[in-house]
Design a protein around this motif. Structure first.
Motif, mmCIF file in Angstrom:
data_model
loop_
_atom_site.group_PDB
_atom_site.id
_atom_site.type_symbol
_atom_site.label_atom_id
_atom_site.label_comp_id
_atom_site.label_asym_id
_atom_site.label_seq_id
_atom_site.Cartn_x
_atom_site.Cartn_y
_atom_site.Cartn_z
ATOM 1 N N ASP A 33 33.206 43.784 12.027
ATOM 2 C CA ASP A 33 34.064 43.051 11.088
ATOM 3 C C ASP A 33 34.705 41.797 11.674
ATOM 4 O O ASP A 33 35.271 40.990 10.925
ATOM 5 C CB ASP A 33 35.172 43.969 10.571
ATOM 6 C CG ASP A 33 34.630 45.088 9.697
ATOM 7 O OD1 ASP A 33 33.658 44.834 8.963
ATOM 8 O OD2 ASP A 33 35.173 46.210 9.752
ATOM 9 N N TRP A 34 34.655 41.648 13.000
ATOM 10 C CA TRP A 34 35.344 40.517 13.623
ATOM 11 C C TRP A 34 34.416 39.787 14.585
ATOM 12 O O TRP A 34 33.780 40.416 15.437
ATOM 13 C CB TRP A 34 36.586 41.000 14.387
ATOM 14 C CG TRP A 34 37.640 41.562 13.494
ATOM 15 C CD1 TRP A 34 37.900 42.879 13.261
ATOM 16 C CD2 TRP A 34 38.579 40.826 12.698
ATOM 17 N NE1 TRP A 34 38.944 43.020 12.370
ATOM 18 C CE2 TRP A 34 39.382 41.772 12.007
ATOM 19 C CE3 TRP A 34 38.827 39.468 12.509
ATOM 20 C CZ2 TRP A 34 40.408 41.396 11.142
ATOM 21 C CZ3 TRP A 34 39.848 39.095 11.643
ATOM 22 C CH2 TRP A 34 40.620 40.047 10.977
ATOM 23 N N ARG A 51 42.925 33.914 13.542
ATOM 24 C CA ARG A 51 41.677 33.678 14.262
ATOM 25 C C ARG A 51 41.540 34.744 15.355
ATOM 26 O O ARG A 51 42.371 34.820 16.256
ATOM 27 C CB ARG A 51 41.664 32.284 14.904
ATOM 28 C CG ARG A 51 40.367 31.993 15.679
ATOM 29 C CD ARG A 51 40.378 30.599 16.297
ATOM 30 N NE ARG A 51 40.547 29.582 15.263
ATOM 31 C CZ ARG A 51 41.632 28.807 15.164
ATOM 32 N NH1 ARG A 51 42.623 28.911 16.045
ATOM 33 N NH2 ARG A 51 41.724 27.919 14.204
ATOM 34 N N PRO A 52 40.508 35.560 15.293
ATOM 35 C CA PRO A 52 40.337 36.606 16.305
ATOM 36 C C PRO A 52 39.895 36.023 17.637
ATOM 37 O O PRO A 52 39.017 35.150 17.677
ATOM 38 C CB PRO A 52 39.249 37.500 15.699
ATOM 39 C CG PRO A 52 38.436 36.575 14.850
ATOM 40 C CD PRO A 52 39.423 35.575 14.283
ATOM 41 N N LEU A 53 40.495 36.513 18.720
ATOM 42 C CA LEU A 53 40.150 36.030 20.059
ATOM 43 C C LEU A 53 39.485 37.101 20.914
ATOM 44 O O LEU A 53 38.706 36.777 21.811
ATOM 45 C CB LEU A 53 41.394 35.500 20.778
ATOM 46 C CG LEU A 53 42.146 34.348 20.117
ATOM 47 C CD1 LEU A 53 43.278 33.875 21.028
ATOM 48 C CD2 LEU A 53 41.218 33.193 19.760
ATOM 49 N N ALA A 54 39.809 38.371 20.660
ATOM 50 C CA ALA A 54 39.226 39.455 21.459
ATOM 51 C C ALA A 54 39.544 40.786 20.791
ATOM 52 O O ALA A 54 40.477 40.900 19.993
ATOM 53 C CB ALA A 54 39.768 39.452 22.883
ATOM 54 N N VAL A 55 38.754 41.804 21.131
ATOM 55 C CA VAL A 55 39.021 43.160 20.667
ATOM 56 C C VAL A 55 39.127 44.077 21.881
ATOM 57 O O VAL A 55 38.402 43.919 22.867
ATOM 58 C CB VAL A 55 37.929 43.675 19.709
ATOM 59 C CG1 VAL A 55 37.999 42.938 18.392
ATOM 60 C CG2 VAL A 55 36.534 43.557 20.319
ATOM 61 N N ALA A 56 40.055 45.021 21.802
ATOM 62 C CA ALA A 56 40.312 45.937 22.921
ATOM 63 C C ALA A 56 39.403 47.151 22.808
ATOM 64 O O ALA A 56 39.844 48.264 22.522
ATOM 65 C CB ALA A 56 41.780 46.349 22.943
#
Length: 329
Positions: free
Chosen positions: A235-236, A223-228
């Motif tokens: 895609d997320w 489960r994605p929570l954040a992207v840097a």
């Protein structure tokens, strides 16, 4: 440092300047006349391994010689990089790696006998940003929830990263932004993205901080929570790190993720510029092949052509950023 950077970039520019459209179509007895080896300084199954094996398969058609791939993992790429630099510099060996940040991190961490000037960077083909994601069976829906759980039970949660990756720095930046100490989570390091992702997909660790595009094959398990990154990714379905921090009134500048590509020995580029340029032209040609690019895209692999000069500029610039973090340590 600025003069050193300028001289390195000028050297690569001069080497490329002598290339022409016919470089890749030299006489049959011209270089290469024997097998080429791509050294991948990571384990099998990760994003570097997958992308570079595909490139090797296609480039051997352009160069008319077989290209074998060998994996020499260890030390966040340091072992394989050292192995590569100990091989002949006649164009029979190339380093297929995440040229940023692993080479720079190894230089800063291990103080090895090599420096950035020992490499002729050919191209940064695929630059990714880091994804913060948890195993799908955990209850956390946001990074804030995860960090609150870490604050409540320091040392309980495990986070997988690849040794020497930007993920190692970005998890520390996130902890700091949330007011947590570096040891609030157990950071578990792996020698390749494949094993680091398997760990979170299989529940051996709770979270991973790792390249986003390379993680698409395990999307159903996490489960994605954040992207840097500064912007959200198509895609997320996840906010940026700074979006998760808005209520705290703080922000951070995440480190740009892995740049996968190929480097030659600087000695090869300077002593054999025509041969180096033939390799450059062959690499560029495969990344301009629409059929091959489509094949890469289907597997969520990037296919950018930056060329030697721009790639070198990026590596040198990011080295200065990494050096600042290293000094803080």
């Amino acid at each position: 440092m600025a003069n050193k950077q300028g001289s390195l970039i000028r050297a690569f520019t001069l080497a490329v300047a002598v290339a022409s459209a016919g470089t890749a179509a030299q006489a049959e007895d011209a270089w290469p006349t024997r097998q080429i080896t791509f050294v991948i300084p990571f384990g099998t199954g990760g994003s570097v391994d997958r992308s570079m094996r595909l490139v090797a398969e296609r480039m051997q058609e352009k160069l008319s010689v077989p290209i074998r791939v060998v994996n020499q993992k260890g030390g966040g790429g340091h072992v394989g990089t050292t192995y590569f630099l100990n091989q002949p510099t006649n164009g029979s060996f190339f380093l297929a790696t995440a040229i940023h940040p692993y080479i720079s991190n190894a230089i800063l961490e291990f103080d090895p006998d090599y420096s950035l000037e020992d490499f002729a960077f050919v191209n940064g083909q695929w630059t990714d940003v880091d994804l913060f994601a948890v195993n799908k069976d955990l209850s956390f829906q946001t990074l804030e929830e995860f960090m609150q759980a870490v604050a409540d039970e320091p040392g309980r949660y495990r986070v997988s990263v690849v040794t020497g990756s930007t993920g190692e720095i970005n998890i520390q930046l996130a902890l700091e932004a949330y007011g947590l100490p570096a040891d609030a989570v157990n950071v578990v390091t792996y020698e390749g993205g494949g094993t680091a992702r398997t760990a979170v997909a299989g529940g051996q660790v709770d979270m991973t901080v790792i390249s986003a595009s390379g993680s698409l094959p395990i999307a159903e398990f996490i489960r994605p929570l954040a992207v840097a990154s500064n912007d959200r990714l198509d895609d997320w379905d996840a906010p940026t790190l700074n979006e998760t921090l808005v209520d705290r009134g703080v922000s951070l500048t995440p480190l740009v993720g892995s740049m996968r590509g190929i480097a030659a020995s600087a000695t090869f580029a300077t002593e054999h510029p025509e041969e180096f340029n033939r390799f450059v032209a062959a690499y560029e040609a495969v990344l301009q092949d629409d059929e091959f690019v489509a094949q890469l895209r289907e597997q969520n692999i990037g296919a950018d052509w930056l060329g030697p000069e721009r790639t070198t500029e990026i590596v040198l610039s990011n080295f200065e950023v990494l050096k600042r973090f290293s000094a803080e340590d």
